[in-house]
Every structure is written in structure tokens, then in C-alpha cells.
Enzyme design. Structure first.
Site, PDB file in Angstrom:
ATOM      1  N   LYS A  77      86.438 -61.414 -26.725  1.00 54.17           N
ATOM      2  CA  LYS A  77      86.995 -62.253 -25.655  1.00 54.17           C
ATOM      3  C   LYS A  77      88.200 -62.992 -26.221  1.00 54.17           C
ATOM      4  CE  LYS A  77      85.573 -65.868 -22.372  1.00 54.17           C
ATOM      5  NZ  LYS A  77      84.473 -66.743 -21.939  1.00 54.17           N
ATOM      6  N   SER A 152      83.292 -66.579 -17.009  1.00 51.58           N
ATOM      7  CA  SER A 152      84.650 -66.325 -17.410  1.00 51.58           C
ATOM      8  C   SER A 152      84.806 -65.095 -18.308  1.00 51.58           C
ATOM      9  CB  SER A 152      85.206 -67.544 -18.149  1.00 51.58           C
ATOM     10  OG  SER A 152      84.483 -67.765 -19.348  1.00 51.58           O
ATOM     11  N   SER A 176      79.015 -68.211 -18.623  1.00 59.25           N
ATOM     12  CA  SER A 176      80.069 -67.198 -18.729  1.00 59.25           C
ATOM     13  C   SER A 176      79.728 -65.922 -19.484  1.00 59.25           C
ATOM     14  CB  SER A 176      81.316 -67.805 -19.356  1.00 59.25           C
ATOM     15  OG  SER A 176      82.033 -68.482 -18.372  1.00 59.25           O
TER      16      SER A 176
HETATM   17  N1  GLN Z   1      81.748 -71.158 -14.210  1.00 59.81           N
HETATM   18  C1  GLN Z   1      81.622 -72.228 -15.150  1.00 59.81           C
HETATM   19  C2  GLN Z   1      82.925 -72.991 -15.251  1.00 59.81           C
HETATM   20  O1  GLN Z   1      83.866 -72.608 -14.628  1.00 59.81           O
HETATM   21  C3  GLN Z   1      81.180 -71.720 -16.490  1.00 59.81           C
HETATM   22  C4  GLN Z   1      82.275 -71.160 -17.304  1.00 59.81           C
HETATM   23  C5  GLN Z   1      81.854 -70.846 -18.708  1.00 59.81           C
HETATM   24  O2  GLN Z   1      80.688 -70.719 -19.008  1.00 59.81           O
HETATM   25  N2  GLN Z   1      82.841 -70.765 -19.573  1.00 59.81           N
HETATM   26  O3  GLN Z   1      83.018 -73.954 -15.942  1.00 59.81           O
END
Ligand code: GLN
Length: 492
Positions: A77, A152, A176
Site C-alpha cells: 500500500k 482505504s 481499511s
Molecule cells: N473509513 C475509515 C476512515 O475513513 C477507516 C479508514 C482506515 O481504516 N484507514 O477513516
């Protein structure tokens, strides 16, 4: 033998070790697929670098110096910093940025012999649930090109699902790893907070950020987790002083008598009927394997949304202050004084979701609002962790949905960002408590283009092995994790 890209990490590893396959052959195979990728899952790759590493890896195999995952390709990532590829965190702010060092997780995979294929698309600074917040364009869900892959870590999930890489790293702050794994039909695990080093992971919300692997199945996740975990006390002050373990050891153990808790708050209104039905089936199957189910309650589940969306932006507003055009990041071309340079650089470099969160974070931390919002959120965060503590008196692990529904359509939630925050409801509690949690494919929707459904397993601290054990036993009886999307065009 199956096609190279259909092989699991475990299968690839043994084929490489026994020299049925060569490291360069394997790397080239995946590079060819990446070249044809139409999903937008990779942000950068560099065949010269990858092939050079594959050659070095083959030499180690030939000289009997093979690491635990020698020759197995992996993609990272883009929030992990890497020397050999640019690192952008999906942001214009870091366009073209090159780190002078590798993140600990990246280094550990290199030490295990993994060959890096490149960097994967993600929501900007890991903020989002659909990968649509990437400054470099969205990633498409390989099962339905009109659907989001989740986020994400959307690039990671889509790339594993489309067989562009056998393994990927992801990061999980509030879901995410688990949610995109669920949307794309792959297996992913977020270990206990602190088990994998955060050193070199571009920070979003430091008290929540945690790295983990995404791959085809639980066996692969166990192998990958073993390579990436372990104390890094000198570099990460929140690193857990718990040695890495062989996460594959417990996989074959019987799950007879294991108590699995079903939190009533995870099965209420708002849960898609197909997701519910898939979980019911998974429950019956696990019962058949001897697991016992108990009803539990996690009463603060709903509050995890406001709590998370106060704490995470608060930490983000602090973490992202380093991107000022001087220490890090994009610098505006034209400006009058220093203040204008800061303002223009940040206005140009950050996308709208990131700006929104920086403003929310600065607000909840500001004098006069700190007590009302941030402090309250911290108190409730503690209560959420207490709820789990109580629940684990009655069960060994917890099972529920990863997300209320399958993947939504591209653009569907853009006009209503709150609805995407609400969809994080089942992943946020484990993140706030710092518990290990994973996503396991457990069904497909009945839509015209069927979409994957994921089940979530949540364990007590440092009990990743228990989750992987249940997931592996489940996967020995099911085929969901072996299914791959029928991609049209060159990539089949
Ligand atoms: N959807 C959550 C956010 O936007 C989690 C994102 C994540 O785990 N990086 O913060």
C-alpha cells in the site's frame, strides 16, 4: 499445475523452494499482468527494480540461503515508505516523493525474501472507505467495474482479487484492511495494535493505525503476518514487546468447543439481508465443526462512529501538520510571504476529504471544544474497550459482518459522505479497542454481477492465531476464498 497467478503464497513458496518455478519467472508473470491492469490498483511499479530483486532472490534459493517467503511477490500500500518506489499515500501532496529508507514492514518482507512488485493505490492518507478519495483516481472493483473496491486499502484488495499479486500489505485505522477485503472477496487481517511496526507508515491516526496482510486465504495471511510482526521498540514507541510467532501453528487445530460470540448490535436493522443470510450459513458450518455460539452485547457499538470520527481527525490534524511545503510535501509555485506559502501549499496539495478532516480535528482539539468533544470521545473509547473485555468473559472470539452491505456503486455515496462513515460501524469498535480482527470471504450476493460478502472475526489481544485457526478451518470447508473475478479484456 494451476496458473502462476492462481497459486497461493504457500504454494508459490514451495514451488520456488523446490525450483519448480523460478523467482524471475514468477515476478515476470505478475509484472505482465500489472502492465495490463485496467483497475487502477497500482500507483507505481518498476520492472527493472523488481526483476533485479527477483534475480537476487533466485541466487539465495540456489545458494540455500532462502528466507521464509523467498521469491514470493508482494505489493505494498502506498502509505508504506519505500526506497525503491515513490511513496505518495494517494496524495498530490507527496507526488514524486522518494523516501531515503524502507518502512520496517517493507524491510521485514524483504528480509523474508519477498520480491516487491510496486505500490498500491489507496484513499488519500488512508482516509476513506471506497478508494475514491485517491488523488490518482479511483480503483475499480474487479467483480463489477461499476462498484467501489472498498477503502482505504482498495488497491491492495483489488490487486489480490484480480490476481495481480499473490499478497499485499494494507493498513487499517478503522477498517481499511477488513472492509476492502470483504468488498473484493479476499482474506485480510489487522493484528493487535502494536504488533506490526508503524515505523515508515505515513501516519493518519497514530493511536489506531495498524498494518496487516491481504491475500487469498487464512494460511497465506498467517505466513505473511509471521514475516511482518515483531517488536520494533527503538523505532516505534507503541510497538508491542511481543515476539513474532509462527501463526500457522494453530491453523490445523480443531475448533470444537470454541465459543463464538454474536453481538446483538451487529445483527440488527440496517444489515443487508444477503449479508445476514451468508453469516447464518457460516454459523451453521462452524457449528458443524463443533464451535459453540453465544449471544453477547457490545452496547456502545453505535457510539464508535462519533468517537472514531472525532479521535481520528484530531490525530490526523496533528500528524498532517508536517506537510507544510518546507519539511515535507508539495510547495506552491507562487506566494507572497511565508504564511501564504503554507496556506497555498496545503490548499493545493490536500484533497477535500483530507481538508475536511484536518478542520474537524483542529476544531475538536481547540480551546473550549476539547472537553466537550475530544475528551468525551476518549472516555467513550475506553468504555468500548471495556465492553469487549466483558464480552470475552463469555466467548473466545466474536463473529459478525464486516460491513452492512456489499460494495456500493462508484460515486454512489459521494454526495452523502455521512452514509459512508456510517457504513464503518462494524469495523470501528475493534480498531478503537486495538483488537485483532479479520475479514473472511463467506458468500456472494445474488445481484446481476455478484459481489463478495465478508465475515468478520474479532479476537482478544494478541490472539491472532485463534482468528486464523477459525478462518482456516472454515476455508477448508468452503470455496468462497478460491473464487476469482472473470475479468474481460486482456486480463483473464
Ligand atoms: N473509513 C475509515 C476512515 O475513513 C477507516 C479508514 C482506515 O481504516 N484507514 O477513516
Amino acid at each position: 499445475m494451476s496458473e502462476i497467478h492462481d497459486l497461493s503464497v504457500a504454494e508459490l513458496s514451495s514451488a520456488l523452494r523446490s525450483k519448480k518455478l523460478g523467482a524471475v519467472e514468477v515476478a515476470s508473470h505478475f509484472l505482465d499482468r500489472i502492465e495490463k491492469d485496467k483497475l487502477g490498483s497500482f500507483l507505481s511499479h518498476n520492472p527493472d527494480v523488481t526483476l533485479q530483486m527477483a534475480k537476487a532472490s533466485q541466487e539465495r534459493i540456489d545458494n540455500n540461503q532462502a528466507g521464509a517467503l523467498e521469491g514470493v511477490p508482494i505489493a505494498h500500500k502506498d502509505v508504506f515508505v519505500t526506497k525503491d518506489f515513490p511513496s505518495t499515500a494517494g496524495s498530490k501532496m507527496l507526488e514524486g516523493y522518494r523516501s531515503s529508507f524502507d518502512a520496517t514492514v517493507v524491510r521485514k518482507f524483504a528480509q523474508a525474501g519477498c520480491v516487491p512488485l510496486g505500490k498500491l493505490n489507496c484513499d488519500e492518507f488512508a482516509m476513506g472507505s471506497s478508494n475514491e478519495n485517491s488523488a490518482y483516481g479511483p480503483v475499480l472493483n474487479p467483480w463489477d467495474l461499476n462498484a467501489v473496491p472498498g477503502g482505504s486499502s482498495g488497491g491492495s484488495a483489488a490487486a489480490v482479487s484480480a490476481r495481480l499479486t499473490p499478497a499485499a500489505t494494507g493498513t487499517d485505522t478503522g477498517g481499511s484492511i477488513r472492509q476492502p477485503a470483504s468488498f473484493c472477496g479476499v482474506t485480510g487481517i489487522k493484528p493487535t495494535y502494536g504488533r506490526a511496526s508503524r515505523y515508515g507508515m505515513i501516519a493518519y491516526a497514530s493511536s489506531l493505525d495498524q498494518a496487516g496482510p491481504m491475500a487469498k486465504d487464512a494460511m497465506d495471511c498467517a505466513l505473511l503476518l509471521g514475516a511482518m510482526c515483531g517488536p520494533d521498540l527503538d523505532r516505534d514507541s507503541t510497538s508491542l514487546d511481543v515476539p513474532a510467532e509462527d501463526f500457522t501453528k494453530q491453523l490445523t487445530q480443531s475448533i470444537k468447543g470454541l465459543r463464538i460470540g454474536l453481538p446483538k448490535e451487529f445483527y440488527g436493522e440496517g444489515l443487508d439481508a444477503e449479508v445476514k443470510a451468508a453469516l447464518e450459513q457460516a454459523k451453521s458450518l462452524l457449528m458443524g465443526l463443533g464451535a459453540e455460539f453465544v449471544h453477547i452485547s457490545l452496547p456502545k457499538t453505535e457510539l464508535s462512529i462519533p468517537v472514531y470520527y472525532i479521535i481520528a481527525p484530531a490525530e490526523a490534524s496533528s500528524n498532517l501538520s508536517r506537510f507544510d511545503g518546507v519539511r515535507y510535501g508539495h510547495r506552491a509555485q507562487e506566494y507572497g510571504d511565508l504564511m501564504e506559502m503554507y496556506k497555498k501549499s496545503r490548499a493545493e496539495g490536500f484533497g477535500s476529504e483530507v481538508k475536511k478532516r484536518i478542520m474537524t480535528g483542529a476544531y475538536v482539539l481547540s480551546h473550549g471544544y476539547y472537553d466537550a468533544y475530544y475528551l468525551q470521545a476518549q472516555k467513550i473509547r475506553r468504555m468500548i474497550a471495556e465492553d469487549f473485555k466483558l464480552a470475552f468473559k463469555h466467548c473466545d472470539l466474536i463473529m459478525g459482518p464486516v460491513a452492512p452491505s456489499t460494495a456500493w456503486g462508484l460515486g454512489e455515496k459521494t454526495a452523502d459522505p455521512l452514509s459512508s462513515y456510517l457504513a464503518d460501524i462494524f469495523t470501528l469498535p475493534a480498531s478503537l479497542a486495538g483488537l485483532p480482527a479479520m475479514s473472511v470471504p463467506c458468500g456472494m450476493s445474488k445481484s446481476v454481477k455478484p459481489l463478495p460478502i465478508g465475515m468478520q472475526l474479532i479476537g482478544n489481544y494478541v490472539q491472532e492465531s485463534k482468528l486464523l485457526n477459525v478462518a482456516h478451518q472454515y476455508q477448508l470447508q468452503t470455496q468462497w476464498h478460491t473464487m476469482s473475478p472473470a475479468l474481460s479484456g486482456d486480463l483473464k
